[in-house]
Design an enzyme around this catalytic site. Structure first.
Site, PDB file in Angstrom:
ATOM      1  N   GLU A 176       0.226  69.346   8.289  1.00  9.18           N
ATOM      2  CA  GLU A 176      -1.150  69.099   8.720  1.00  9.18           C
ATOM      3  C   GLU A 176      -1.300  67.719   9.356  1.00  9.18           C
ATOM      4  O   GLU A 176      -2.114  67.527  10.263  1.00  9.18           O
ATOM      5  CB  GLU A 176      -2.121  69.264   7.549  1.00  9.18           C
ATOM      6  CG  GLU A 176      -2.172  70.665   6.968  1.00  9.18           C
ATOM      7  CD  GLU A 176      -2.514  71.724   8.000  1.00  9.18           C
ATOM      8  OE1 GLU A 176      -3.237  71.401   8.971  1.00  9.18           O
ATOM      9  OE2 GLU A 176      -2.056  72.869   7.852  1.00  9.18           O
TER      10      GLU A 176
ATOM     11  N   HIS B 224      -0.686  67.933  12.958  1.00 11.93           N
ATOM     12  CA  HIS B 224      -1.891  68.316  13.689  1.00 11.93           C
ATOM     13  C   HIS B 224      -2.817  67.121  13.867  1.00 11.93           C
ATOM     14  O   HIS B 224      -3.414  66.928  14.932  1.00 11.93           O
ATOM     15  CB  HIS B 224      -2.641  69.421  12.940  1.00 11.93           C
ATOM     16  CG  HIS B 224      -1.983  70.759  12.984  1.00 11.93           C
ATOM     17  ND1 HIS B 224      -1.598  71.364  14.165  1.00 11.93           N
ATOM     18  CD2 HIS B 224      -1.653  71.635  11.991  1.00 11.93           C
ATOM     19  CE1 HIS B 224      -1.074  72.556  13.888  1.00 11.93           C
ATOM     20  NE2 HIS B 224      -1.090  72.732  12.586  1.00 11.93           N
TER      21      HIS B 224
END
Length: 526
Positions: free
Chosen positions: A470, A473
């Site tokens: 994550e 991202h």
């Protein structure tokens, strides 16, 4: 009545004033923002001036910016800190947002202006970014029905509005079913096999519900370890079926009818737009491009992996039989015996490594990695308003002390949050008309293991990998440097967007990096 969603945000870095926002503020704000956005867009398609890239494409790109930002607040709250009032607002607003979008895409006068600019333009006359905006905008209009006849446009509107409502209902039902179930254990024998940390978490959960004993839920930090370690096979089966049957039972949260409606409406939508299947429609805007290409990839993957998978099943069945299973291996047995087999073969399991992955140390290690790779520095800011006390906020700077981004980190599960992990944004990077580079406000949301009364939050190796994923991202969003918001950050092909995240996952098996973050939370042992 004043409305913080419509007023200037007198907050650090123009952040969302979560401390002032109430559910009652959203619908009045949306009504006013819909009205002002329609006036903005009307001025584009009613213009008497000949259409140009600036007065049509750029003007459309810049329009409705406040509406988009407030919509992101609502939808992010509905998955990270929801409640009955927020859910009701989301149900009411979703069809209106779909209608607003349709009013743009299906506006023939607006499309004709875009089409004129597109057909009279040459790629070489534009910068790469300007051409991308023109090409993407024109193709998005065509792909989403701008060329349809009036009868088809009417049906397109009906379908998209109904889908917007159904998808919200689907998510709410799954969350409700996840929260409605819990396993209450009062006999200590039923805890056999469970690690001490998992038992402590279950006891805390029981106390929070004013119950004796231990409570296990369907939130993954509880569900996952129970399926992996609980010796009681019948309880594993019970918990598995509670998880697997969410929203397919005969109750108010049954999604079966919703799924059927969504599938049929999506097929009809695809057919209206000239595609054979909904997957053809979706893949027309992906790197994969065609359904046949995806099926070919999956078939190749199946042929390569099936022989290995069959051997693993045989090995697991044999191992389970040797360890007392007098039955065919079932799906609720897989995680349990898989963990035992890993322990037998390699003398390692998640509970052995968990004490070495204290959340705060892993977080620091990820931030240090970003410093090493990209020259980024992180400073916690306790003055930025947050939507839940679990949330932490960091200012992000580069080596020249230039502000790069804000980063919200929301680590732990709660009943108001959906399961999983994801990256989102409350402000997307873009450059304004006057040249200001608006920096992004990125948010990472997780469902990691909570701290207990005696121990900090200790992560599994899988959770460490998820944090890296994550954060990849987040980097994609934070390091964006684009002119147009619709092209910035993670606004790329959906099958490309996973590249930065999967790239960062590689550090999870790098010994040098693991040595930096992994030490026993009590002894400091590496």
């Amino acid at each position: 009545m004043s409305n913080p969603l419509l007023e200037k945000f007198n907050t650090p870095f123009d952040t969302i004033p979560f401390d002032k926002i109430k559910p009652k503020h959203f619908e009045p704000a949306f009504e006013e923002l819909f009205s002002s956005a329609r006036i903005e867009i009307e001025s584009i398609w009613k213009s008497n001036n000949a259409p140009t890239f600036e007065n049509t494409l750029v003007a459309l790109e810049r329009s409705a910016s406040r509406l988009g930002r407030i919509a992101s607040v609502l939808y992010n709250l509905n998955v990270a800190e929801t409640g009955k009032e927020i859910q009701e607002v989301t149900r009411n607003i979703s069809p209106k947002l779909a209608e607003f979008r349709n009013d743009i895409i299906l506006n023939q006068s607006l499309f004709e202006r875009i089409k004129t600019v597109y057909e009279e333009s040459k790629k070489g006359d534009y910068s790469i970014e300007d051409w991308k905006l023109l090409d993407k905008t024109y193709k998005d209009f065509v792909r989403n029905g701008a060329n349809l006849d009036e009868t088809s446009k009417k049906r397109y509107r009906e379908i998209t509005q109904e889908l917007s409502q159904l998808t919200v209902d689907f998510g709410e039902n799954v969350l409700a079913e996840t929260n409605n179930y819990f396993l209450h254990i009062t006999d200590e024998k039923d805890l056999s096999g469970l690690p001490e940390d998992v038992i402590d978490q279950a006891h805390m959960e029981a106390e929070s519900r004013e119950l004796n004993g231990w409570v296990f839920t369907l939130q993954f930090p509880s569900y996952g370890p129970f399926m992996k370690y609980a010796d009681n096979r019948q309880l594993r089966k019970q918990v598995f079926f509670a998880y697997a049957k969410r929203s397919v039972q005969e109750n108010a949260y049954n999604n079966t009818g919703i799924i059927e409606k969504i599938v049929n409406l999506r097929l009809e939508l695809a057919n209206i737009l000239g595609f054979k299947t909904y997957s053809d429609f979706v893949l027309s805007n992906r790197m994969a491009e065609r359904t046949e290409k995806v099926w070919s990839f999956l078939d190749d993957l199946l042929k390569a992996s099936m022989p290995v998978a069959q051997k693993e099943v045989e090995e697991m069945q044999h191992f389970a039989a040797e360890n007392g299973l007098n039955d065919t291996l079932q799906i609720w047995d897989w995680s349990y015996y898989s963990e035992k087999l890993k322990k037998a073969k390699f003398d390692i399991d998640d509970e052995m490594t968990r004490p070495y992955f204290q959340l705060e140390k892993v977080e620091k290690g990820v931030f240090d990695l970003a410093k090493q790779l990209f020259g980024l520095y992180f400073r916690q800011n306790n003055d930025v308003p947050i939507y839940h006390n679990d949330v932490k906020v960091f200012e992000v700077y580069d080596e020249k002390n230039t502000f790069i981004s804000l980063l919200y980190m929301d680590y732990f599960p709660r009943e108001s949050k959906k399961g999983g992990a994801w990256m989102t944004e409350y402000e997307q990077q873009h450059i304004t008309r006057n040249g200001e580079n608006v920096r992004p406000h990125v948010s990472l949301v997780f469902n990691f293991t909570k701290p207990t009364k005696t121990k900090p939050s200790l992560l599994t190796y899988t959770e460490v990998t998820t944090l890296l994923h994550e954060f990849g991202h987040a980097l994609h969003g934070m390091l964006s440097n684009c002119t147009y918001e619709s092209l910035a950050g993670t606004n790329v092909y959906r099958d490309f967007v996973e590249l930065p995240s999967q790239l960062l996952e590689n550090w999870a098996d790098q010994k040098k990096w693991l040595n930096q973050i992994a030490s026993h939370f009590e002894t400091g042992e590496k």
